[in-house]
Design an enzyme around this catalytic site. Structure first.
Site, PDB file in Angstrom:
ATOM      1  N   VAL A 267      49.815  26.645  75.941  1.00 16.25           N
ATOM      2  CA  VAL A 267      50.440  26.502  74.625  1.00 16.25           C
ATOM      3  C   VAL A 267      49.601  25.576  73.743  1.00 16.25           C
ATOM      4  CG1 VAL A 267      52.411  25.532  73.395  1.00 16.25           C
ATOM      5  CG2 VAL A 267      52.769  27.012  75.363  1.00 16.25           C
ATOM      6  N   ALA A 268      49.106  24.484  74.352  1.00 16.09           N
ATOM      7  CA  ALA A 268      48.341  23.523  73.566  1.00 16.09           C
ATOM      8  C   ALA A 268      46.983  24.077  73.166  1.00 16.09           C
ATOM      9  CB  ALA A 268      48.169  22.236  74.353  1.00 16.09           C
TER      10      ALA A 268
ATOM     11  N   GLU B 250      47.338  28.814  67.953  1.00 17.08           N
ATOM     12  CA  GLU B 250      48.187  29.794  67.274  1.00 17.08           C
ATOM     13  C   GLU B 250      48.445  29.402  65.825  1.00 17.08           C
ATOM     14  OE1 GLU B 250      49.317  27.756  69.624  1.00 17.08           O
ATOM     15  OE2 GLU B 250      50.655  26.558  68.395  1.00 17.08           O
TER      16      GLU B 250
ATOM     17  N   ASP C  19      30.991  38.103  29.990  1.00 13.62           N
ATOM     18  CA  ASP C  19      31.013  38.514  28.590  1.00 13.62           C
ATOM     19  C   ASP C  19      30.515  37.355  27.748  1.00 13.62           C
ATOM     20  OD1 ASP C  19      32.089  40.978  28.993  1.00 13.62           O
ATOM     21  OD2 ASP C  19      34.156  40.277  28.846  1.00 13.62           O
TER      22      ASP C  19
ATOM     23  N   ASP D 150      37.936  42.009  29.712  1.00 12.36           N
ATOM     24  CA  ASP D 150      39.245  41.847  29.095  1.00 12.36           C
ATOM     25  C   ASP D 150      39.905  43.167  28.712  1.00 12.36           C
ATOM     26  OD1 ASP D 150      37.432  42.350  27.107  1.00 12.36           O
ATOM     27  OD2 ASP D 150      37.586  40.381  26.167  1.00 12.36           O
TER      28      ASP D 150
ATOM     29  N   ASP E 268      37.165  47.823  30.889  1.00 15.32           N
ATOM     30  CA  ASP E 268      36.489  46.904  31.809  1.00 15.32           C
ATOM     31  C   ASP E 268      37.058  47.007  33.222  1.00 15.32           C
ATOM     32  OD1 ASP E 268      34.855  45.839  29.857  1.00 15.32           O
ATOM     33  OD2 ASP E 268      36.275  44.267  29.307  1.00 15.32           O
TER      34      ASP E 268
ATOM     35  N   ASN F 133      49.200  18.314  71.272  1.00 12.29           N
ATOM     36  CA  ASN F 133      49.154  19.527  70.469  1.00 12.29           C
ATOM     37  C   ASN F 133      49.933  19.356  69.170  1.00 12.29           C
ATOM     38  OD1 ASN F 133      48.605  22.272  69.943  1.00 12.29           O
ATOM     39  ND2 ASN F 133      50.666  22.808  70.618  1.00 12.29           N
TER      40      ASN F 133
ATOM     41  N   ASP G 160      46.737  17.163  66.993  1.00  7.01           N
ATOM     42  CA  ASP G 160      46.120  18.385  66.477  1.00  7.01           C
ATOM     43  C   ASP G 160      46.707  18.772  65.130  1.00  7.01           C
ATOM     44  OD1 ASP G 160      44.802  18.344  68.785  1.00  7.01           O
ATOM     45  OD2 ASP G 160      45.620  20.194  69.631  1.00  7.01           O
TER      46      ASP G 160
HETATM   47  P1  ATP Z   1      31.576  40.893  24.770  1.00  9.29           P
HETATM   48  O1  ATP Z   1      32.988  40.405  24.618  1.00  9.29           O
HETATM   49  O2  ATP Z   1      31.350  41.795  25.893  1.00  9.29           O
HETATM   50  O3  ATP Z   1      30.531  39.825  24.590  1.00  9.29           O
HETATM   51  P2  ATP Z   1      31.530  41.732  22.128  1.00  9.29           P
HETATM   52  O4  ATP Z   1      32.889  41.231  21.876  1.00  9.29           O
HETATM   53  O5  ATP Z   1      30.357  41.020  21.569  1.00  9.29           O
HETATM   54  O6  ATP Z   1      31.295  41.931  23.625  1.00  9.29           O
HETATM   55  P3  ATP Z   1      32.535  44.217  21.307  1.00  9.29           P
HETATM   56  O7  ATP Z   1      33.801  43.568  20.976  1.00  9.29           O
HETATM   57  O8  ATP Z   1      32.474  45.317  22.266  1.00  9.29           O
HETATM   58  O9  ATP Z   1      31.426  43.219  21.727  1.00  9.29           O
HETATM   59  O10 ATP Z   1      31.907  44.665  19.942  1.00  9.29           O
HETATM   60  C1  ATP Z   1      30.717  45.411  19.882  1.00  9.29           C
HETATM   61  C2  ATP Z   1      30.245  45.529  18.450  1.00  9.29           C
HETATM   62  O11 ATP Z   1      31.243  46.207  17.686  1.00  9.29           O
HETATM   63  C3  ATP Z   1      30.047  44.199  17.770  1.00  9.29           C
HETATM   64  O12 ATP Z   1      28.736  43.746  17.888  1.00  9.29           O
HETATM   65  C4  ATP Z   1      30.380  44.484  16.322  1.00  9.29           C
HETATM   66  O13 ATP Z   1      29.224  44.947  15.653  1.00  9.29           O
HETATM   67  C5  ATP Z   1      31.364  45.621  16.399  1.00  9.29           C
HETATM   68  N1  ATP Z   1      32.745  45.145  16.245  1.00  9.29           N
HETATM   69  C6  ATP Z   1      33.345  44.159  16.897  1.00  9.29           C
HETATM   70  N2  ATP Z   1      34.620  43.992  16.522  1.00  9.29           N
HETATM   71  C7  ATP Z   1      34.838  44.916  15.561  1.00  9.29           C
HETATM   72  C8  ATP Z   1      35.969  45.283  14.768  1.00  9.29           C
HETATM   73  N3  ATP Z   1      37.144  44.663  14.872  1.00  9.29           N
HETATM   74  N4  ATP Z   1      35.812  46.288  13.887  1.00  9.29           N
HETATM   75  C9  ATP Z   1      34.643  46.927  13.774  1.00  9.29           C
HETATM   76  N5  ATP Z   1      33.568  46.646  14.477  1.00  9.29           N
HETATM   77  C10 ATP Z   1      33.634  45.653  15.370  1.00  9.29           C
END
Ligand code: ATP
Length: 884
Positions: free
Chosen positions: A278-279, A283, A325, A631, A635, A725, A729
């Protein structure tokens, strides 16, 4: 009538809610009281009594109990009661440990509970989904997992995937018009149900069903409870446990056989053997590992990282690459427009963050943007093609929505464009933004019923879609040399770490219907803005620390390559020979080619979320353990495929969180580093107590084995073995789980994910220290016994004390991979407390007269203690000195 058969106004009326204001606090409280929280009734909870009884179900413990019962029946009451008491205490301890583990797991679940965006008392709020009630007005956005049934009142390209209810995995496009017939769930297109997923667009709805009163609630009884999967280490230990059990049993059987052969009574040997088994069988090891892991999880929460899967705690320590990102994780995600560019103007804008104070400059002279038509149009259209609101709270400006869009709103405000001005226009259709399209469009109708489309997005995406450019008040065809000029300016802004967003438009014919494709082509290019998103202060240092810890940091972004490179430069992320790779280059490579090139790449720019999966796989192909952040909905596959999927707590969608094993409460890159730090530390602590426990067990078995081989009496009686034990322990091992790290764990390379429990010399340490502990205990016994049966109880007390003290000294050795002298022994106060209380408990069973009988002990003199301490220090000091 069913909810889907009503008009939206009738739904609101029936539920007594004003769509603009939402429910009042009073209504909410009353409804919560009447209908309860929005939760599904959980299946049966594990019964506490069952959990307690389970502690005694172990086979060897049962044998021990049976043996004790026999000894009780034979008249050895004192022994029997003492053993029973210890077994029960052991059970209580195990029970408490498991309880603790369960509790912290439950707490974790609570922390990662979903949230809802709801309108109450006239404002939008984020609340735990469990607090939703019927009548609540809720906002739905891409990536949300619904937590109540809602009748939709507003939709914007809203698509919902309902496979959890209907089995159909193709998303359903939603509308708001009432239905008049009775239709099945899958056809109720103006409803959205709890448990389903928004895959595209956005919308608003009124909650009509919560908790068990949802479509999901009705089938909740069919949902199976998911079991917690053991972590890799827990699995390895379970396997090791089996080997150890067999070894311990064989050795004990051998001890019993030898003892009987040497003439000890069978019954005595049997009880000693079972106690020893046991000791010696660890477990409790898996339970202590779980406790250590979940304690680590709690420490991580303090550092703003929430572990969703316990296994992540282990894997974190093995990470060799972090793919992160850029926006929001490495940067503040607070955008400010700094520059404006049109064919004829290039202005700069002052101001910080979302504050609406700022001035416009052309070179060094101040200008009034209201007087420049193209600039005015650029800013107005940027503010119209926009889903974000600017809020003014407690004297500070903040935004509700997307920072890129927030920056455009602020810039428009700085130019004096008011809400009244914007309200002249009506948005009648929207093609939502997503990271793959990199653009967003709205169809606008002005007060003269004239329609036009506004498209805003990444300039390199919009230039190919533009056929015209602005010229005075109209437009002219876009020429190649215009494009070249634009590209030069875009590159120029990007090199200053500015994110560029272009704005285009196109007049529409009144009587023509356009497809999405038609809306976004042949546009008129107005200009673009350059906005700054400063890097987070702590990220640069975190990247440097990761580098020292042998972890490569990779930036992944949808942004322009030059912008990404400039920010990566600020963060010192790219070494001299490091490369930037763009999305189109990724497209041209297969996974194998990418794997061959990937070691040199530090920034991936202009990528879409779909590329992330390819990046994860390529790194894994090269043998890396990959942490990947994300996010959005898109993704999720990459997060799932990575070894440590990380989702953003603030900006992350439910889908991303569900696929992740770690959630960052503050969306901050530095938190990933902190979590890795904790992960490494926890693993080292687990190694420490495995080492301690196993060496102790080896010592216990060996002292008995040696004694039997030398035809000596039993050096320890069963109840003493069980006491060891329980006390020596137990407590110190737990305290080791709370130890601080030895030196800086972030200065060593990552642990190999495939390394076994005994790697890096642990096996040798366990065996060598174990043998020494066994030997010194035996030596103490022989010296005290002197072959005189009269001295047996005294000798057993000495052996017992030596074993306990040898373990209590050895525990300090276990704190270091190098030598006991490498660390300050007072560095872990829990350990000091555990050791002191073990010593006090030892004194009690030795000197407290009523316990001397049951524990077969007798008073020891100071001289005895000198010898005991001298001998028990040997196992630790021997290696301590040789390694110093
Ligand atoms: P990550 O978060 O991966 O670094 P990001 O946020 O820089 O990426 P996205 O959000 O995918 O990239 O945006 C990609 C591109 O789309 C940007 O570089 C910008 O030119 C354009 N973009 C971003 N937000 C908007 C929006 N609300 N409306 C129109 N175009 C946008």
């Amino acid at each position: 009538m069913k909810w889907y058969q009503y008009h939206t106004e009738d739904v609101a009326r029936k539920l007594s809610v004003d769509e603009k204001e939402g429910l009042t606090e009073k209504q909410v409280q009353q409804r919560l009281k009447q209908f309860g929280f929005n939760v599904l009734e959980e299946g049966k909870q594990t019964n506490l009594l069952m959990l307690f009884i389970r502690q005694f179900q172990d086979f060897m413990v049962l044998v021990l109990l049976a043996a004790t019962l026999v000894s009780g029946l034979l008249g050895e009451y004192v022994d029997a009661i003492a053993i029973m008491a210890i077994v029960i205490m052991n059970g209580v301890l195990g029970f408490m440990q498991e309880q603790k583990a369960e509790k912290s797991l439950a707490k974790l679940k609570q922390l990662s509970a979903p949230q809802a965006h709801v309108r109450r008392e006239g404002e939008w709020r984020k609340i735990p989904s469990a607090e939703l009630v019927a009548g609540d007005i809720v906002k739905l956005a891409t990536g949300d997992r619904l937590s109540a049934d809602v009748r939709l009142v507003r939709v914007n390209g809203l698509e919902v995937e309902e496979s959890s209810l209907t089995g159909e995995s193709i998303p359903v496009a939603k509308k708001i018009e009432p239905l008049y017939e009775d239709v099945e769930l899958g056809d109720q297109y103006n409803m959205a149900f709890s448990g389903t997923l928004v895959t595209r667009g956005s919308g608003t709805g009124i909650v009509v069903g919560t908790g068990m009163d949802t479509a999901m609630g009705q089938i909740a009884s069919l949902l199976v409870h998911t079991e917690r999967v053991p972590t890799p280490l827990e699995r390895k230990l379970a396997q090791l446990g089996k080997v150890l059990i067999v070894t311990a049993l064989l050795l004990t059987a051998f001890v019993v056989f030898l003892g009987v052969y040497q003439g000890h009574p069978l019954y005595n040997m049997f009880l000693a053997g079972v106690s020893l088994a046991v000791a010696a069988i660890p477990e409790g090891l898996p339970a202590i590992v779980t406790v250590a892991l979940s304690l680590g999880v709690q420490r991580m929460i303090k550092r703003k990282a929430i572990v969703r899967k316990l296994s992540a705690v282990e894997t974190l320590g093995c990470a060799t690459v972090i793919c992160s990102d850029k926006t929001g994780t490495m940067t503040e995600n607070e955008m400010t427009v700094k520059q404006l560019w049109t064919m004829d103007e290039h202005l700069s804008v002052t101001g910080e963050g979302y504050d609406v104070q700022g001035t416009f400059y052309d070179g060094s002279s101040q200008v009034q943007p209201a007087n420049i038509h193209d600039i005015q149009q650029l800013l107005t259209f940027g503010a119209l093609c926009n889903n974000t609101t600017l809020l003014h709270k407690q004297g500070r400006y903040t935004i509700d929505g997307d920072p890129t869009e927030g920056a455009l709103l602020v810039a428009a405000r700085k130019a004096g464009i008011t809400d009244d001005e914007l309200n002249r226009f009506n948005v009648i259709y929207e093609i939502p933004f997503d990271s793959t399209r990199k653009r967003m469009s709205v169809v606008i109708e002005d007060e003269y019923k004239q329609r036009f489309v506004i498209t805003k997005g990444a300039p390199d995406v919009l230039i190919p879609r533009s056929s015209y450019r602005k010229h005075i008040a109209g437009y002219v065809p876009l020429k190649h040399k215009d494009q070249q000029r634009m590209n030069r300016s875009i590159n120029n802004m990007a090199e200053q770490a500015l994110r560029t967003i272009a704005v285009c438009y196109k007049p529409l014919k009144k009587d023509k219907t356009y497809t999405d494709l038609e809306l976004e082509q042949d546009l008129v290019f107005i200009g673009f803005t350059g906005m700054i998103d400063p890097p987070r202060k702590e990220v640069k240092e975190a990247i440097e620390q990761c580098k020292q810890a042998g972890i490569k940091t990779v930036m992944i972004t949808g942004d322009h390559a030059k912008t990404a490179e400039a920010i990566a430069g600020d963060l010192q992320l790219i070494p001299e020979d490091g490369k930037v790779m763009e999305g189109y280059e990724l497209n041209a490579m297969n996974e194998e080619q990418l794997a061959a090139a990937i070691e040199d790449v530090y920034v991936f720019a202009r990528v879409t979320p779909e590329h992330k999966l390819k990046i994860v796989k390529a790194f894994q192909r090269k043998g890396h353990v990959v942490a990947m952040t994300g996010d959005g909905v898109n993704d999720a596959p990459a997060i799932k495929a990575s070894d440590i999927g990380i989702a953003m707590g603030r900006s992350g969608t439910d889908v991303a969180k569900e696929s992740s094993s770690l959630v960052l409460l503050d969306d901050n890159f530095a938190t990933i580093k902190a979590a890795i730090h904790e992960g490494r530390n926890i693993y080292e602590n687990i190694r420490k107590f495995i080492r301690y426990l196993l060496a102790s067990n080896v010592g216990e078995i060996l002292v008995m084995l040696f004694a039997m081989l030398l035809a000596l009496p039993l050096p320890l009686v069963p109840v003493q073995i069980l006491w060891v034990n329980l006390v020596t322990d137990g407590l110190p091992a737990m305290a080791l789980g709370l130890d601080k790290s030895e030196g800086d764990v972030m200065k060593t390379p990552p642990r190999n994910a495939r390394e076994g429990v005994f790697s890096r010399g642990l096996g040798f340490k366990v065996i060598s220290r174990g043998i020494m502990i066994g030997l010194v205990t035996l030596l103490a016994f022989i010296m005290a016994y002197q072959g005189d049966p009269e001295r047996l109880v005294y000798a057993q007390t000495v052996a017992f004390s030596t074993l306990v003290m040898a373990q209590l000294i050895h525990v300090f050795d276990c704190r270091s991979e190098r030598s006991v002298f490498a660390r300050n022994p007072f560095g872990n106060l829990y350990l000091i407390a555990a050791v002191l209380s073990s010593v006090v408990l030892l004194f009690i069973v030795i000197y407290y007269e009523p316990l001397q009988g049951p524990f077969h002990t007798t008073d020891l003199a100071a001289r005895d203690w000198l010898g005991i301490l001298g001998l028990s220090a040997i196992p630790t000091l021997l290696w301590g000195y040789s390694k110093r």
